[in-house]
Design a protein around this motif. Structure first.
Motif, PDB file in Angstrom:
ATOM      1  N   PHE A 147     -80.800  62.788  13.220  1.00 35.68           N
ATOM      2  CA  PHE A 147     -79.536  63.403  12.213  1.00 35.68           C
ATOM      3  C   PHE A 147     -79.300  64.257  11.429  1.00 35.68           C
ATOM      4  CE2 PHE A 147     -81.493  59.586  10.163  1.00 35.68           C
ATOM      5  CZ  PHE A 147     -81.376  59.589   8.609  1.00 35.68           C
ATOM      6  N   GLU A 151     -74.259  64.174   8.408  1.00 35.16           N
ATOM      7  CA  GLU A 151     -74.047  63.073   8.985  1.00 35.16           C
ATOM      8  C   GLU A 151     -74.466  61.604   7.750  1.00 35.16           C
ATOM      9  OE1 GLU A 151     -74.571  62.891  14.060  1.00 35.16           O
ATOM     10  OE2 GLU A 151     -76.185  64.093  12.586  1.00 35.16           O
ATOM     11  N   GLU A 152     -75.916  62.409   7.614  1.00 35.81           N
ATOM     12  CA  GLU A 152     -76.125  62.004   6.429  1.00 35.81           C
ATOM     13  C   GLU A 152     -75.393  61.792   5.289  1.00 35.81           C
ATOM     14  OE1 GLU A 152     -79.414  63.791   4.387  1.00 35.81           O
ATOM     15  OE2 GLU A 152     -79.080  62.647   2.429  1.00 35.81           O
ATOM     16  N   TYR A 154     -71.899  61.409   5.823  1.00 35.43           N
ATOM     17  CA  TYR A 154     -70.955  60.559   5.080  1.00 35.43           C
ATOM     18  C   TYR A 154     -70.993  59.377   6.285  1.00 35.43           C
ATOM     19  CZ  TYR A 154     -68.564  65.014   5.037  1.00 35.43           C
ATOM     20  OH  TYR A 154     -67.200  66.455   4.490  1.00 35.43           O
ATOM     21  N   SER A 156     -72.521  58.518   8.727  1.00 32.79           N
ATOM     22  CA  SER A 156     -72.282  58.281   9.757  1.00 32.79           C
ATOM     23  C   SER A 156     -72.998  57.557  11.162  1.00 32.79           C
ATOM     24  CB  SER A 156     -72.473  60.493  10.542  1.00 32.79           C
ATOM     25  OG  SER A 156     -72.217  60.470  10.473  1.00 32.79           O
ATOM     26  N   VAL A 158     -74.523  57.025  13.713  1.00 31.12           N
ATOM     27  CA  VAL A 158     -75.972  57.149  14.347  1.00 31.12           C
ATOM     28  C   VAL A 158     -77.025  56.317  14.264  1.00 31.12           C
ATOM     29  CG1 VAL A 158     -74.658  59.920  15.053  1.00 31.12           C
ATOM     30  CG2 VAL A 158     -76.162  59.895  13.337  1.00 31.12           C
ATOM     31  N   LYS A 214     -75.037  54.356   5.577  1.00 27.80           N
ATOM     32  CA  LYS A 214     -74.740  53.275   6.561  1.00 27.80           C
ATOM     33  C   LYS A 214     -75.641  52.243   6.665  1.00 27.80           C
ATOM     34  CE  LYS A 214     -72.679  52.813   9.892  1.00 27.80           C
ATOM     35  NZ  LYS A 214     -71.342  51.719   9.454  1.00 27.80           N
TER      36      LYS A 214
END
Lengths: 416, 235
Positions: A147, A151-152, A154, A156, A158, A214
């Motif tokens: 990722f 992505e980190e 937000y 995300s 994943v 996340k």
């Protein structure tokens, strides 16, 4: 000289052939001694390989700041009473560190629950981390990608999964783009880490990596201790980076100058030490056993050589009457005892090759811990075994050979 | 007169046997020239074996001097004695003393191995020596596949192969029947006639009679040393 050696070898061969059992019994000690040397070398070879594998997993330019000491070096009671390393402290270190290439916070959750395709899987480990984790050895992927920073940022949905997770859940199917449920939260699989487990770190293939944010949405990050991965970039920078890290961590954790560190710095060096201890133990046991076996072996060969010299007294007299010098006589007996030992070495090599192959092929099925065993003996062992056996042969044959060379020709000729 | 090959002056040999001193040889002086055929005779205990060992450089005298081809043997070390035995002396023993595990050819090659002759020359010389004793068809036979007479021929070939200065034969017919013994003695006569120097140690009168000169020993002393006018000749 060369011809004499060749002739002596042929003679020894003849002599051994006519006394097979005696020769075998005589060289038994040497066979055992050399077998121990070989098996020891084989084990150490396997350990070295396992160690190298482990190092490449951990990364030789990596430091890991942790509440726990990986090798159990510190007193566990003190370690248990340490304060957790918080996410805030990790973020501070990341901000302040000047010499490290990357500072990567990690947080682990053991024993998660995964659902996929109607099945439930237990026992995998979730790791919340940053995108920079891709630059540590974990970033070595089999499939897909890691990722990224967005992505980190937000948090995300994943996840990058370890090899064992992949093989357990997907059983060889393409996992990329599939969604699994981790403790009820749907996550999209974007990458698979290469298989890395060895005897020392087998948990590593059970890991799954997801963005820290996340992770924080699923588990409470405040009640757990962080592990901070620090990549020095170059092995040569390690000392500098380690010094800065310790200094910063002491400031961050408000330690007074007289207080000891309340965190551990884990690195491959620590493993080196524990493997070194293991190596040393193998060596010590090996050396004691080898010495004993060789003492017995040398006595056995020496005895048989004394018998041989006595049996051949007449022959020695004949050779001397024909002009054999002392050198020719002792050479003949040294060659014979070396040859005897060399045959012992060959016997051991064949035996040990078989044992090594069988052990490395079948044992790990029952005891996965020994998967480090090599199925083939390292080449240098063949050379070592040969040299050692010839040396032992010369040592054992020396006194009988000198006695043979000193025989008085008149008396030797009279001998029947 | 040519220079003697063997020149022994006042040699004695004393053995220690327990607390007793045994005088095997007492003050013996002998010289032997090239192409002589000498028999050393005497009953057992006369000192003839001791003398032969000294002549063959297998043993050294307790006192006196021994010149072999002008070399003072008493001054030589073990290796130099081995070299003299190798190059200058051909031994023929009563019990043949062949190496049992080696073929006839290998046995004959052995002295050449110790003098460092190259393999090709070695085989050629060994074959020639075997041929000269009439055993060219027995090259690969081991001693136990040969008759007594054949074994002794192999031993003689081995003694000849280095072209030594002297041939020392110690009771060469002692283990052979009289017919075979006669063959061996004929072989020695041929060798002598073709220029070799032969020293024959024996206690049998008829064997000694083949030699040109007979030296008789008794109690470590030379009893007589005279030419043999009744030499048995095969021709």
């Amino acid at each position: 000289m060369l011809y004499e050696i060749k002739e002596s070898i042929l003679l020894s061969f003849e002599a051994l052939r006519s006394n097979k059992l005696r020769a075998f019994l005589a060289s038994l000690g040497v066979v055992i001694g050399i077998s121990i040397v070989i098996m020891m070398g084989w084990l150490l070879g396997g350990l070295d390989k396992a160690m190298q594998d482990t190092f490449s997993i951990i990364g030789t330019d990596m430091l890991y700041i942790d509440k726990w000491d990986w090798t159990g070096g510190d007193n566990w009671r003190n370690v248990r009473n340490r304060k957790n390393i918080s996410l805030k402290q990790a973020e501070q270190l990341r901000k302040l560190h000047g010499t490290a290439e990357y500072v990567i916070p990690n947080i682990n959750q053991w024993g998660t629950t995964i659902e996929y395709d109607g099945e439930t899987y237990q026992g995998m480990t979730a790791v919340g981390t940053t995108a920079e984790n891709a630059f540590t050895p974990v970033g070595n992927l089999l499939l897909g990608r890691y990722f990224n920073e967005f992505e980190e940022e937000y948090g995300s949905n994943v996840i990058v999964i370890g090899h064992l997770v992949y093989s357990t859940i997907f059983k060889g199917q393409d996992p990329i783009g599939k969604t699994i449920k981790l403790n009820g939260r749907p996550l999209r699989v974007i990458g698979v880490v290469k298989k890395r487990g060895t005897m020392f770190v087998d948990f590593i293939d059970r890991q799954m990596f997801l963005p820290l944010k996340k992770y924080a949405g699923i588990w409470n990050v405040d009640r757990k201790s962080m592990s901070i991965g620090i990549k020095a970039g170059l092995e040569n920078n390690l000392d500098e980076v380690r010094t800065e890290t310790i200094g910063l961590m002491r400031i961050i954790r408000n330690l007074k100058p007289n207080e000891p560190n309340d965190f551990s710095i884990n690195e491959t060096k620590a493993f080196e030490k524990s493997i070194e201890t293991l190596r040393l133990n193998v060596y010590m046991i090996g050396i004691v056993m080898t010495s004993l076996a060789f003492i017995v072996g040398i006595i056995g060969i020496m005895n048989i050589m004394f018998v041989t010299v006595t049996e051949r007294t007449k022959e020695i007299g004949i050779r001397k009457s024909l002009g054999a010098k002392k050198r020719s006589i002792w050479l003949q007996f040294l060659v014979e005892s070396s040859f005897l030992c060399l045959l012992g070495a060959i016997l051991s090599l064949i035996m040990c090759s078989g044992i090594a192959y069988l052990a490395a092929t079948y044992l790990p099925t029952y005891f996965p811990e020994v998967s480090f065993l090599l199925p083939v003996l390292p080449t240098e062992l063949f050379i070592i075994a040969t040299l050692v056996s010839v040396f032992v042969g010369i040592l054992a044959g020396l006194i009988p050979a000198i006695r043979a060379a000193r025989l008085n020709p008149v008396e030797a000729l009279r001998f029947d | 007169m040519s220079k003697p090959i063997i020149d022994i002056r006042n040699i004695s040999k004393v053995y220690q046997m327990g607390s007793q001193l045994v005088h095997a040889l007492r003050d013996i002086t002998v010289s032997i020239n090239q192409n002589e055929y000498v028999a050393l005779m005497g009953p057992s205990g006369s000192g003839k074996s001791t003398l032969m060992n000294i002549l063959g450089c297998l043993d050294t005298p307790s006192s006196g001097t021994y010149f072999f081809n002008n070399t003072n043997v008493r001054e030589l070390n073990d290796n130099e004695l081995a070299e003299i035995r190798n190059r200058e002396i051909g031994f023929v023993f009563q019990t043949f003393n062949l190496l049992p595990r080696a073929s006839a050819l290998k046995n004959i090659e052995l002295p050449l191995v110790y003098s460092g002759v190259k393999k090709y020359d070695r085989i050629e010389k060994a074959e020639a020596a075997l041929k000269s004793v009439g055993l060219e068809d027995r090259m690969e036979h081991k001693p136990n596949e040969l008759s007594g007479g054949q074994r002794q021929r192999v031993a003689i070939a081995r003694a000849l192969v280095t072209s030594p200065s002297i041939i020392l034969a110690d009771e060469p017919t002692g283990n052979l029947d009289s017919k075979t013994g006669e063959d061996i003695m004929r072989l020695f006569q041929n060798l002598w006639e073709s220029g070799n120097t032969i020293i024959l140690v024996t206690h049998e009168e008829e064997i000694a009679l083949h030699a040109k000169r007979i030296i008789r020993l008794r109690d470590g002393l030379i009893e007589s040393d005279e030419l043999n006018h009744n030499q048995v000749n095969f021709n």
